[in-house]
Design a protein around this motif. Structure first.
Motif, PDB file in Angstrom:
ATOM      1  N   UNK A  49      43.035  94.413  25.456  1.00  0.00           N
ATOM      2  CA  UNK A  49      42.162  95.100  26.403  1.00  0.00           C
ATOM      3  C   UNK A  49      42.946  96.024  27.328  1.00  0.00           C
ATOM      4  N   UNK A  50      42.244  96.947  27.927  1.00  0.00           N
ATOM      5  CA  UNK A  50      42.855  97.841  28.913  1.00  0.00           C
ATOM      6  C   UNK A  50      43.165  97.046  30.182  1.00  0.00           C
ATOM      7  N   UNK A  51      44.117  97.508  30.956  1.00  0.00           N
ATOM      8  CA  UNK A  51      44.483  96.829  32.199  1.00  0.00           C
ATOM      9  C   UNK A  51      43.269  96.766  33.123  1.00  0.00           C
ATOM     10  N   UNK A  52      42.983  95.568  33.615  1.00  0.00           N
ATOM     11  CA  UNK A  52      41.876  95.379  34.546  1.00  0.00           C
ATOM     12  C   UNK A  52      40.509  95.274  33.898  1.00  0.00           C
ATOM     13  N   UNK A  53      40.434  95.352  32.571  1.00  0.00           N
ATOM     14  CA  UNK A  53      39.148  95.271  31.871  1.00  0.00           C
ATOM     15  C   UNK A  53      38.611  93.841  31.918  1.00  0.00           C
ATOM     16  N   UNK A  54      37.374  93.682  32.350  1.00  0.00           N
ATOM     17  CA  UNK A  54      36.723  92.375  32.382  1.00  0.00           C
ATOM     18  C   UNK A  54      35.965  92.191  31.069  1.00  0.00           C
ATOM     19  N   UNK A  55      36.171  91.045  30.420  1.00  0.00           N
ATOM     20  CA  UNK A  55      35.508  90.767  29.151  1.00  0.00           C
ATOM     21  C   UNK A  55      35.324  89.267  29.001  1.00  0.00           C
ATOM     22  N   UNK A  56      34.652  88.872  27.936  1.00  0.00           N
ATOM     23  CA  UNK A  56      34.436  87.450  27.643  1.00  0.00           C
ATOM     24  C   UNK A  56      35.330  87.032  26.483  1.00  0.00           C
ATOM     25  N   UNK A  57      35.984  85.902  26.667  1.00  0.00           N
ATOM     26  CA  UNK A  57      36.832  85.324  25.630  1.00  0.00           C
ATOM     27  C   UNK A  57      36.194  84.023  25.188  1.00  0.00           C
ATOM     28  N   UNK A  58      36.076  83.823  23.886  1.00  0.00           N
ATOM     29  CA  UNK A  58      35.472  82.593  23.389  1.00  0.00           C
ATOM     30  C   UNK A  58      36.282  81.983  22.280  1.00  0.00           C
ATOM     31  N   UNK A  59      36.178  80.689  22.154  1.00  0.00           N
ATOM     32  CA  UNK A  59      36.876  79.974  21.100  1.00  0.00           C
ATOM     33  C   UNK A  59      36.795  78.476  21.350  1.00  0.00           C
ATOM     34  N   UNK A  60      37.656  77.757  20.659  1.00  0.00           N
ATOM     35  CA  UNK A  60      37.728  76.306  20.800  1.00  0.00           C
ATOM     36  C   UNK A  60      38.930  75.957  21.676  1.00  0.00           C
ATOM     37  N   UNK A  61      38.741  75.013  22.594  1.00  0.00           N
ATOM     38  CA  UNK A  61      39.841  74.564  23.438  1.00  0.00           C
ATOM     39  C   UNK A  61      40.753  73.698  22.572  1.00  0.00           C
ATOM     40  N   UNK A  62      42.024  74.084  22.478  1.00  0.00           N
ATOM     41  CA  UNK A  62      42.970  73.343  21.636  1.00  0.00           C
ATOM     42  C   UNK A  62      43.234  71.952  22.191  1.00  0.00           C
ATOM     43  N   UNK A  63      43.297  71.000  21.277  1.00  0.00           N
ATOM     44  CA  UNK A  63      43.583  69.620  21.661  1.00  0.00           C
ATOM     45  C   UNK A  63      45.005  69.526  22.207  1.00  0.00           C
ATOM     46  N   UNK A  64      45.160  68.832  23.323  1.00  0.00           N
ATOM     47  CA  UNK A  64      46.464  68.628  23.936  1.00  0.00           C
ATOM     48  C   UNK A  64      46.943  69.786  24.791  1.00  0.00           C
ATOM     49  N   UNK A  65      46.126  70.820  24.961  1.00  0.00           N
ATOM     50  CA  UNK A  65      46.572  71.991  25.718  1.00  0.00           C
ATOM     51  C   UNK A  65      46.078  71.994  27.162  1.00  0.00           C
ATOM     52  N   UNK A  66      45.190  71.085  27.510  1.00  0.00           N
ATOM     53  CA  UNK A  66      44.590  71.058  28.837  1.00  0.00           C
ATOM     54  C   UNK A  66      45.573  70.501  29.861  1.00  0.00           C
TER      55      UNK A  66
END
Length: 146
Positions: A49-66
């Motif tokens: 994305x461009x610097x400062x661009x607001x967008x939505x990111x989606x996916x699965x939360x990886x196990x053990x990464x929290x």
């Protein structure tokens, strides 16, 4: 008399066209910050994305990464089976937010980390946004529940 009617008709058409143009410009101006495009981690890797661009990111939360930081700061990784993006969020996570679960966050990239201002979690076992399902299927990602 006909000439006056013709002039009036042309004036009304011009006024209508100007009003329509102004309305279109105002609608576009109002939506400039309100439209957040959805992206998966793989799409982010292909097209940053461009610097400062607001967008939505989606996916699965990886196990053990929290990882919970000080106060309400949380960091975790989001994947679509193809690529992974680190996410940082300060705030209260939704009750249904969990590892190996779908999420969509609104925010922007800062130094290679997605800094989310809002996190949404799937609200039941069966629901997942269509864009997220398509992205996961494209990368043959299998959720633990499937």
């Amino acid at each position: 008399m006909k000439s006056l009617k013709k002039k009036r008709r042309i004036q009304v058409l011009i006024a209508t066209a100007v009003a329509l143009l102004i309305a279109t410009v105002l609608i576009g101006y109002g939506f400039r910050d309100g439209i957040n495009l959805y992206r998966s981690p793989s799409e982010l890797a292909e097209n940053p994305p461009a610097a400062g661009e607001v967008f939505r990111l989606g996916g699965m939360v990886e196990e053990g990464s929290l990882l919970r930081g000080e106060g309400t700061t949380v960091s975790f990784a989001v994947t679509d089976g193809g690529d992974t993006v680190q996410v940082s969020f300060t705030g209260v996570l939704p009750d249904l937010f969990a590892e190996n679960s779908g999420m969509i966050g609104t925010g922007q990239m800062v130094d290679g980390v997605f800094v989310a201002s809002e996190i949404l979690a799937k609200h039941d076992e069966d629901y997942m946004p269509r864009e997220l399902v398509d992205s996961l299927e494209q990368h043959s990602y299998q959720t633990p529940n499937s």
